[in-house]
Design an enzyme around this catalytic site. Sequence first.
Site, PDB file in Angstrom:
ATOM      1  N   CYS A 193      19.537 -25.597  39.448  1.00  0.00           N
ATOM      2  CA  CYS A 193      18.775 -24.359  39.305  1.00  0.00           C
ATOM      3  C   CYS A 193      19.702 -23.157  39.131  1.00  0.00           C
ATOM      4  O   CYS A 193      20.757 -23.074  39.761  1.00  0.00           O
ATOM      5  CB  CYS A 193      17.851 -24.093  40.479  1.00  0.00           C
ATOM      6  SG  CYS A 193      16.671 -25.390  40.791  1.00  0.00           S
ATOM      7  N   ARG A 201      24.865 -26.158  35.765  1.00  0.00           N
ATOM      8  CA  ARG A 201      24.453 -26.572  37.104  1.00  0.00           C
ATOM      9  C   ARG A 201      23.428 -27.706  37.048  1.00  0.00           C
ATOM     10  O   ARG A 201      23.184 -28.350  38.058  1.00  0.00           O
ATOM     11  CB  ARG A 201      23.849 -25.381  37.854  1.00  0.00           C
ATOM     12  CG  ARG A 201      24.838 -24.258  38.066  1.00  0.00           C
ATOM     13  CD  ARG A 201      24.137 -22.968  38.378  1.00  0.00           C
ATOM     14  NE  ARG A 201      23.619 -22.943  39.719  1.00  0.00           N
ATOM     15  CZ  ARG A 201      24.142 -22.249  40.715  1.00  0.00           C
ATOM     16  NH1 ARG A 201      25.190 -21.519  40.507  1.00  0.00           N
ATOM     17  NH2 ARG A 201      23.612 -22.266  41.905  1.00  0.00           N
ATOM     18  N   TRP A 257      15.774 -27.499  38.247  1.00  0.00           N
ATOM     19  CA  TRP A 257      16.045 -28.923  38.414  1.00  0.00           C
ATOM     20  C   TRP A 257      15.012 -29.385  39.442  1.00  0.00           C
ATOM     21  O   TRP A 257      15.064 -28.997  40.604  1.00  0.00           O
ATOM     22  CB  TRP A 257      17.464 -29.118  38.935  1.00  0.00           C
ATOM     23  CG  TRP A 257      17.993 -30.514  38.802  1.00  0.00           C
ATOM     24  CD1 TRP A 257      18.670 -31.042  37.742  1.00  0.00           C
ATOM     25  CD2 TRP A 257      17.937 -31.560  39.772  1.00  0.00           C
ATOM     26  NE1 TRP A 257      19.021 -32.343  37.991  1.00  0.00           N
ATOM     27  CE2 TRP A 257      18.578 -32.679  39.225  1.00  0.00           C
ATOM     28  CE3 TRP A 257      17.378 -31.660  41.050  1.00  0.00           C
ATOM     29  CZ2 TRP A 257      18.700 -33.887  39.908  1.00  0.00           C
ATOM     30  CZ3 TRP A 257      17.491 -32.857  41.729  1.00  0.00           C
ATOM     31  CH2 TRP A 257      18.156 -33.955  41.157  1.00  0.00           C
ATOM     32  N   ASN A 268      15.758 -20.464  43.909  1.00  0.00           N
ATOM     33  CA  ASN A 268      16.643 -21.627  44.098  1.00  0.00           C
ATOM     34  C   ASN A 268      16.550 -22.018  45.558  1.00  0.00           C
ATOM     35  O   ASN A 268      16.529 -21.144  46.425  1.00  0.00           O
ATOM     36  CB  ASN A 268      18.100 -21.275  43.812  1.00  0.00           C
ATOM     37  CG  ASN A 268      18.367 -21.111  42.328  1.00  0.00           C
ATOM     38  OD1 ASN A 268      17.482 -21.324  41.503  1.00  0.00           O
ATOM     39  ND2 ASN A 268      19.577 -20.726  42.003  1.00  0.00           N
ATOM     40  N   GLY A 269      16.573 -23.314  45.837  1.00  0.00           N
ATOM     41  CA  GLY A 269      16.552 -23.769  47.227  1.00  0.00           C
ATOM     42  C   GLY A 269      15.325 -24.611  47.517  1.00  0.00           C
ATOM     43  O   GLY A 269      14.582 -24.989  46.604  1.00  0.00           O
ATOM     44  N   GLU A 292      37.859 -43.183  41.943  1.00  0.00           N
ATOM     45  CA  GLU A 292      37.570 -41.963  41.181  1.00  0.00           C
ATOM     46  C   GLU A 292      37.449 -42.272  39.681  1.00  0.00           C
ATOM     47  O   GLU A 292      36.553 -41.778  39.002  1.00  0.00           O
ATOM     48  CB  GLU A 292      38.668 -40.921  41.462  1.00  0.00           C
ATOM     49  CG  GLU A 292      38.546 -39.637  40.699  1.00  0.00           C
ATOM     50  CD  GLU A 292      37.193 -38.954  40.797  1.00  0.00           C
ATOM     51  OE1 GLU A 292      36.390 -39.294  41.685  1.00  0.00           O
ATOM     52  OE2 GLU A 292      36.912 -38.098  39.948  1.00  0.00           O
ATOM     53  N   LYS A 339      34.049 -41.683  37.447  1.00  0.00           N
ATOM     54  CA  LYS A 339      34.085 -40.821  36.258  1.00  0.00           C
ATOM     55  C   LYS A 339      33.525 -41.564  35.060  1.00  0.00           C
ATOM     56  O   LYS A 339      32.731 -41.035  34.309  1.00  0.00           O
ATOM     57  CB  LYS A 339      35.535 -40.410  36.004  1.00  0.00           C
ATOM     58  CG  LYS A 339      35.720 -39.063  35.427  1.00  0.00           C
ATOM     59  CD  LYS A 339      35.849 -37.961  36.424  1.00  0.00           C
ATOM     60  CE  LYS A 339      34.789 -37.881  37.467  1.00  0.00           C
ATOM     61  NZ  LYS A 339      35.047 -36.916  38.505  1.00  0.00           N
ATOM     62  N   GLU A 389      29.637 -42.124  35.387  1.00  0.00           N
ATOM     63  CA  GLU A 389      28.746 -40.967  35.302  1.00  0.00           C
ATOM     64  C   GLU A 389      28.643 -40.391  33.901  1.00  0.00           C
ATOM     65  O   GLU A 389      27.590 -39.877  33.529  1.00  0.00           O
ATOM     66  CB  GLU A 389      29.077 -39.886  36.330  1.00  0.00           C
ATOM     67  CG  GLU A 389      30.376 -39.166  36.153  1.00  0.00           C
ATOM     68  CD  GLU A 389      30.642 -38.145  37.253  1.00  0.00           C
ATOM     69  OE1 GLU A 389      29.701 -37.515  37.742  1.00  0.00           O
ATOM     70  OE2 GLU A 389      31.817 -37.971  37.613  1.00  0.00           O
ATOM     71  N   HIS A 432      37.291 -62.082  47.883  1.00  0.00           N
ATOM     72  CA  HIS A 432      36.263 -62.124  48.920  1.00  0.00           C
ATOM     73  C   HIS A 432      34.868 -61.883  48.348  1.00  0.00           C
ATOM     74  O   HIS A 432      33.950 -61.541  49.083  1.00  0.00           O
ATOM     75  CB  HIS A 432      36.589 -61.095  50.016  1.00  0.00           C
ATOM     76  CG  HIS A 432      37.899 -61.374  50.682  1.00  0.00           C
ATOM     77  ND1 HIS A 432      38.067 -62.407  51.581  1.00  0.00           N
ATOM     78  CD2 HIS A 432      39.113 -60.796  50.533  1.00  0.00           C
ATOM     79  CE1 HIS A 432      39.336 -62.432  51.978  1.00  0.00           C
ATOM     80  NE2 HIS A 432      39.995 -61.465  51.347  1.00  0.00           N
ATOM     81  N   LYS A 461      25.648 -30.233  38.470  1.00  0.00           N
ATOM     82  CA  LYS A 461      26.995 -29.865  38.895  1.00  0.00           C
ATOM     83  C   LYS A 461      27.040 -29.532  40.377  1.00  0.00           C
ATOM     84  O   LYS A 461      27.997 -29.843  41.074  1.00  0.00           O
ATOM     85  CB  LYS A 461      27.461 -28.656  38.075  1.00  0.00           C
ATOM     86  CG  LYS A 461      28.876 -28.193  38.384  1.00  0.00           C
ATOM     87  CD  LYS A 461      29.883 -29.222  37.938  1.00  0.00           C
ATOM     88  CE  LYS A 461      31.298 -28.910  38.320  1.00  0.00           C
ATOM     89  NZ  LYS A 461      32.157 -30.100  38.245  1.00  0.00           N
TER      90      LYS A 461
HETATM   91  C1  F6R Z   1      31.678 -36.398  40.113  1.00  0.00           C
HETATM   92  C2  F6R Z   1      31.275 -35.233  40.850  1.00  0.00           C
HETATM   93  C3  F6R Z   1      30.466 -35.410  42.074  1.00  0.00           C
HETATM   94  C4  F6R Z   1      30.817 -34.330  43.098  1.00  0.00           C
HETATM   95  C5  F6R Z   1      29.861 -34.415  44.302  1.00  0.00           C
HETATM   96  C6  F6R Z   1      30.235 -33.428  45.373  1.00  0.00           C
HETATM   97  O1  F6R Z   1      32.428 -36.070  38.985  1.00  0.00           O
HETATM   98  O2  F6R Z   1      31.588 -34.138  40.468  1.00  0.00           O
HETATM   99  O3  F6R Z   1      30.596 -36.675  42.604  1.00  0.00           O
HETATM  100  O4  F6R Z   1      32.125 -34.510  43.511  1.00  0.00           O
HETATM  101  O5  F6R Z   1      28.558 -34.159  43.871  1.00  0.00           O
HETATM  102  O6  F6R Z   1      30.195 -32.124  44.879  1.00  0.00           O
HETATM  103  P1  F6R Z   1      31.030 -30.976  45.550  1.00  0.00           P
HETATM  104  O7  F6R Z   1      32.466 -31.299  45.405  1.00  0.00           O
HETATM  105  O8  F6R Z   1      30.628 -29.748  44.810  1.00  0.00           O
HETATM  106  O9  F6R Z   1      30.616 -30.936  46.999  1.00  0.00           O
END
Ligand code: F6R
Length: 592
Positions: free
Chosen positions: A2, A27, A72, A98-99, A469, A473, A476, A492, A587
């Site tokens: 949002c 976002r 969102w 927002n919220g 990680e 990546k 996603e 295992h 985001k």
């Molecule tokens: C993956 C990604 C997410 C964030 C997660 C936490 O690329 O960006 O997994 O790391 O949503 O977000 P933050 O760091 O903003 O608390």
Amino acid sequence: MCGIVGAVGFISPKEYVFKGLKMLDYRGYDSAGVAYFNNGIQIYKDVGSVEHLLSIVPETINTNIMIGHTRWATHGAPTKLNTHPHLSFNKKICIVHNGVIENYKELKRFLLEKKYSFYGETDTEIIANLLEYYYLEKGNVIDAIKMIILLVKGSYAFTFFTSDDANTLYAIKKASPLVIGLGNGFNLVASDASPMIEYTNEFIELDDLEFGVVKKDKVVIYNKDGEEVKKETISKDVELISHDLKGYPHYMIKEIEEIPQTVKRLISTYFQKGKYQFDPELIDDLKESDHIIFIACGTSYHAGLVGGRYFEKYNKSASRFIASEWAFHPTYPGKKPFIIMISQSGETADLIHCLKIIKENNLKNLIITNTGGSTLDRNSMYSLLLHSGVEVSVASTKAYVAQVTLLAMLAASLSKDVSLIDDLMDSLDVVYDIQNHYKPLIMRVANKIKDKKNLFYLGRSFDYFLSLEASLKLKEISYIHSEAIPGGELKHGPIALIEKGIPVIVFITDPETASSMRGNIEEVKSRGAKVYTIATKKLSRPEDTIIVEDYAYYLSSVAVSSIAFYLAYYVALSKGLNVDKPRNLAKSVTVE
Ligand code: F6R
């Protein structure tokens, strides 16, 4: 999740609001809307993109006031009716939010008793009506806002105007950011400063339970009791909040390529004149604690896994928790635990939930975040900023490297170990090498794996943390199912999934575990896997796919994470996917 923008008295509110909505779209959203005043309140909204919204609003809009929102969906499906702005029953209040309102059912019952009815399913529409109810009862907006602050539970950033006054915007805030931008002959509101920097560099950040009355030439801030509050205006580093793509086709690749400058900026901020520059009280509290607890989500959690090792290296025991797990079963190992929370956005709801518990238990805590002024930044005991510049791409890259770098520096500062700084600089040479020479090779690997349905990443120790990680990546943004497995765990269970042609990407950068990893490679190869190995020179074999210069092995997440990021990027690109805004993801995850 949002975004809010609002303008009053501006020459072209439409231009600001639409540019702002575009800027906030990183976002994450599924629908968008705007409202303005011209012969009454006009609202345009729909499911879909900001571009689509722009195509349905009149070309010329004559107005002095405008609000806009990207939604969102949380309460209620992503439908046109549920899209913001929302209008109250008697068409007096037009609001964006927002919220999440926790007691909306109770408030709705109250309004139903007062003969209000509702067209949609959102919690926001209830607030529009509650505001209207008290506005009509009390006869003024300020008293109505005071009632909202008193009655509404949950998190909110509201921006609204009334049908009786086309010259005033109202902004109310609790646990969801809202910033006011001060202009000359106009004033602006937005959920973060980025949409406003083109127009002003003077801001007021609302604190929780404060509200602003925003007119074109005057902004007055009040506390929850309606008393005027004097607020400092702040300015922001334009470069750090700029959304300029700087010639790159996507934010993700721009942000990957900003990794070296991010690391260097951290070094110059937190290491000066041969010494670490952290708050001495923070360092004392860390030294006095007997256990460090890392809490975070997603990529930030992966940074915490690495960070835990750094503190262990300097004889601090450490535990790592996923925020949404810890929040419901909090444990506090040690007699004097110290909590380190990590969050790029500083607005992650799961972590805010944890912070509430941390504060209730009077535990010392630190947030490491990229977002100054965010909820976690403002409410934690200590805060260290990543100074990475805004990260727009949903997939976090430079912020991850920054988190790991800052954790390494913080841990090293406990023992005044300055050798880290040289190690970091050496690892940047590897990053530059990857940027300058390895992209064609990574693209070739991307082409080979892009049509696969499943793949595995393997690693041990630091290479396992990096594999987690790398795997996140890839999944996603390319939607390929990918799992990271510690080499030792293969036998295992997961080895049952290895079949002919399945890609297995292996990191071998840790001298302690390299020979065990070579054993794992043989195991998967003999079952038909197609192995791609990323190794450091000393540990490499001629058949390895990517061989990079040696560096201090504990900095894998700084030195070679770019390989994983580029790989995910090129796979998503070759599949024609939306690299910066992958499906279903936002985001900033502001709901639990
Ligand atoms: C993956 C990604 C997410 C964030 C997660 C936490 O690329 O960006 O997994 O790391 O949503 O977000 P933050 O760091 O903003 O608390």
